[in-house]
Write an enzyme that holds these catalytic residues in place. Structure first.
Site, PDB file in Angstrom:
ATOM      1  N   ALA A 249       0.787  -1.237   0.000  1.00  0.00           N
ATOM      2  CA  ALA A 249       0.000   0.000   0.000  1.00  0.00           C
ATOM      3  C   ALA A 249       0.814   1.280   0.000  1.00  0.00           C
ATOM      4  CB  ALA A 249      -0.942   0.005   1.202  1.00  0.00           C
ATOM      5  N   GLY A 250       2.087   1.232   0.409  1.00  0.00           N
ATOM      6  CA  GLY A 250       2.844   2.475   0.505  1.00  0.00           C
ATOM      7  C   GLY A 250       3.061   3.136  -0.845  1.00  0.00           C
TER       8      GLY A 250
ATOM      9  N   GLY B 212       0.451   5.146  -0.105  1.00  0.00           N
ATOM     10  CA  GLY B 212      -0.924   5.303   0.341  1.00  0.00           C
ATOM     11  C   GLY B 212      -1.879   5.983  -0.612  1.00  0.00           C
ATOM     12  N   GLY B 213      -1.410   6.400  -1.786  1.00  0.00           N
ATOM     13  CA  GLY B 213      -2.291   7.105  -2.710  1.00  0.00           C
ATOM     14  C   GLY B 213      -3.436   6.245  -3.215  1.00  0.00           C
ATOM     15  N   LYS B 214      -3.118   5.065  -3.734  1.00  0.00           N
ATOM     16  CA  LYS B 214      -4.174   4.176  -4.216  1.00  0.00           C
ATOM     17  C   LYS B 214      -5.027   3.670  -3.067  1.00  0.00           C
ATOM     18  CE  LYS B 214      -1.454   2.609  -8.202  1.00  0.00           C
ATOM     19  NZ  LYS B 214      -0.174   3.225  -7.766  1.00  0.00           N
TER      20      LYS B 214
ATOM     21  N   GLU C 211       1.750  -2.821   4.346  1.00  0.00           N
ATOM     22  CA  GLU C 211       3.003  -2.238   3.860  1.00  0.00           C
ATOM     23  C   GLU C 211       4.174  -2.822   4.642  1.00  0.00           C
ATOM     24  OE1 GLU C 211       6.096  -0.577   2.211  1.00  0.00           O
ATOM     25  OE2 GLU C 211       4.071  -0.450   1.339  1.00  0.00           O
TER      26      GLU C 211
ATOM     27  N   ASP D 142      -0.169  -3.628  -6.244  1.00  0.00           N
ATOM     28  CA  ASP D 142       0.618  -2.611  -6.949  1.00  0.00           C
ATOM     29  C   ASP D 142       2.066  -2.941  -6.627  1.00  0.00           C
ATOM     30  OD1 ASP D 142       1.599  -0.380  -8.217  1.00  0.00           O
ATOM     31  OD2 ASP D 142       0.996   1.022  -6.646  1.00  0.00           O
TER      32      ASP D 142
ATOM     33  N   CYS E  10       3.926   0.198 -12.300  1.00  0.00           N
ATOM     34  CA  CYS E  10       4.206   1.460 -12.992  1.00  0.00           C
ATOM     35  C   CYS E  10       5.403   1.234 -13.912  1.00  0.00           C
ATOM     36  CB  CYS E  10       4.440   2.599 -12.010  1.00  0.00           C
ATOM     37  SG  CYS E  10       5.800   2.348 -10.862  1.00  0.00           S
TER      38      CYS E  10
END
Length: 513
Positions: free
Chosen positions: A323-324, A326-328, A347, A392, A445
């Protein structure tokens, strides 16, 4: 420089840190300490107390010099007659900044050279001021096109493109392969060019939290900042530019970051996206209140592809496996709250877990943040499963070179196998805790095939008996508010040169048994 005399400086106190010095300090930290420019530069700008105009100059000078570092090194080598590794590193960084002013910001030669020589003195490179002066005068004596012809002479294929667009050869080859997988090899030059354009800030309006007033204020801020950035053309530690058509000591031009040429480029592609923000986004009221978040629209589409791939049933359990920062997770938390679901955000790194907690503050009992290696899920015998999982995954970051320009020089081809192995292990963990009928979103990404299509093929080879691939391209199209320009198929690859987002890869799977 400003023309201030020594007496004046004594009268008014110590001279303020210049925009050029801020850029130099950040460039050195990136080179020496492996710092990240996007994290360090805002802090240095605030510490120096730079005006909006000087901050824009420092930002373009820093990011532009890092993006074009490979190209400028080739030019400096030719202009100096020396190998780059025979030039002291601090002197080389000074000349990289000077080269960007001359070739990337159209600063007049006399202004760029004199200011850069003064910077060399300021940072303690007194011994090299004559060398810096001579080299930069040679750099400024030719146009960028003339230098392009010289540094690409005798090169062909990916080596030529690498020199021209300032990417390592292996990155050019990886991007070529990724485009070829979509039968879009002819878009490679456009993609490389897009990587060198400074991106404008994009915001996510969190569903259920952001108001119409928040969105309207952010849009108005974007329009107002356009007026400001149109006028930005020199740092204030230089004389202001003369009127159009007259000479000035420094009429540096700083184009507004990511100024689009495509008429759709300023139109959001995400249903919660806001584009066109420049300057400090914290000045936007909704951002300071936490209802709007700074987030690339590619990341927004990746999260929404999971949350909106099917109707949410109250009581669903969701997991953000990595999760880090934290944007998504914040966007997923907002979506979960709307549908009555709960979210667990995991995370590994404690510092990044702290950022996740900060990003999720205010979401209440519907969100839990846990720390640990994502590969542990499904091995503890707890039997806990999740209806939606976002992975992610850690990756090379080759899809975010606009925002993290140092990544192109920091990552190496030998990093890919290690990252791919980690991605595969995290995918296996996600499958172990994916509930029957549940949906898994695998996101990177990076467009590198070993991290994208290769991972998907390997995952289906291992777990094809319990997983089916969803039509991810159709899901992304259904979520987007305009054509995301993704190829048909069970995966979706976004591209910066097509829609102005990071090159996010998205693949959706459903557990069938």
């Amino acid at each position: 420089m400003s023309g201030t005399t020594t007496g004046q400086r004594r009268k008014h106190g110590p001279r303020q840190t210049s925009a050029r010095r801020v850029a130099f300090d950040v460039l050195r930290a990136v080179q020496v300490d492996d710092a990240y420019a996007n994290l360090l530069l805002p802090t240095r700008i605030r510490r120096a107390g730079l005006s909006a105009r000087d901050a824009a100059f420092a930002t373009e000078l820093t990011y532009g010099s890092i993006r074009m570092l490979g190209r400028y090194d080739a030019i400096v080598a030719l202009a100096s007659g020396r190998r780059i590794d025979n030039i002291e590193s601090d002197v080389l960084d000074v000349m990289r900044l000077g080269a960007h002013q001359l070739l990337g910001m159209r600063t007049p030669t006399h202004a760029a050279v004199s200011a850069t020589v003064e910077l060399a003195r300021e940072v303690g490179a007194h011994r090299a001021t004559g060398f810096v002066n001579a080299v930069l005068r040679k750099v400024g004596a030719r146009t960028d096109d003339e230098w392009d012809a010289l540094i690409t002479e005798g090169r062909g294929g990916d080596a030529l493109l690498a020199a021209r667009w300032s990417h390592p050869v292996w990155v050019v080859s990886a991007l070529r392969d990724a485009l070829a997988a979509e039968r879009s090899r002819d878009e490679l030059a456009a993609l490389l060019a897009a990587d060198n354009v400074a991106p404008r800030v994009q915001l996510a309006a969190l569903p259920g939290l952001a108001t119409a007033e928040d969105v309207a204020a952010a849009t108005a801020h974007a329009a107002a900042v356009d007026d400001v950035t149109d006028a930005v053309d020199a740092p204030t530690d230089q004389p202001a530019p003369a009127a159009h058509g007259t000479a000035a000591d420094d009429d540096t031009e700083v184009a507004p970051p990511g100024r689009p040429t495509d008429p759709e480029a300023d139109l959001p592609v995400s249903p919660v996206g806001i584009r066109g923000i420049s300057g400090d986004p914290a000045r936007v009221p909704g951002v300071s209140a936490g209802r709007l978040r700074v987030q690339d629209e590619g990341s927004q589409l990746a999260a929404l592809a999971l949350s909106r791939s099917s109707a949410v049933r109250p009581g669903e359990r969701w997991l953000d496996l990595c999760a880090g920062p934290g944007g998504k997770a914040a966007l997923l938390a907002a979506e979960a709250a709307q549908g009555g679901a709960v979210l667990v955000a995991n995370e590994l790194v404690p510092a990044r877990a702290g950022l996740v907690r900060k990003a999720l503050a205010g979401f209440g009992d519907g969100v839990t943040v846990v720390e640990g290696d994502g590969r542990r899920f499904g091995r503890d015998g707890a039997g806990v499963t999740f209806d939606r999982i976002l992975l992610d995954a850690p990756c090379t970051g080759l899809g975010a070179l606009r925002r993290r320009p140092e990544a192109r020089w920091r990552k190496q081809p030998e990093d890919v196998p290690e990252l791919a192995a980690l991605q595969a292990e995290l995918l296996d963990a996600a499958v172990r805790v994916l509930a029957p009928g549940g949906t898994l979103a695998y996101v990177t990404c990076s467009p590198h095939l070993a991290e994208t299509r290769g991972q998907v093929d390997a995952l289906m080879a291992r777990h094809g008996g319990v997983l089916e691939q969803l039509d991810t391209a159709s899901v992304v199209r259904s979520v987007a508010v305009r054509d995301p320009k993704v190829a048909d198929g069970t995966t979706a690859q976004l591209w910066p040169h097509r829609i102005g987002t990071d090159a996010m890869f998205i693949a959706l799977f459903r557990r069938t048994a």
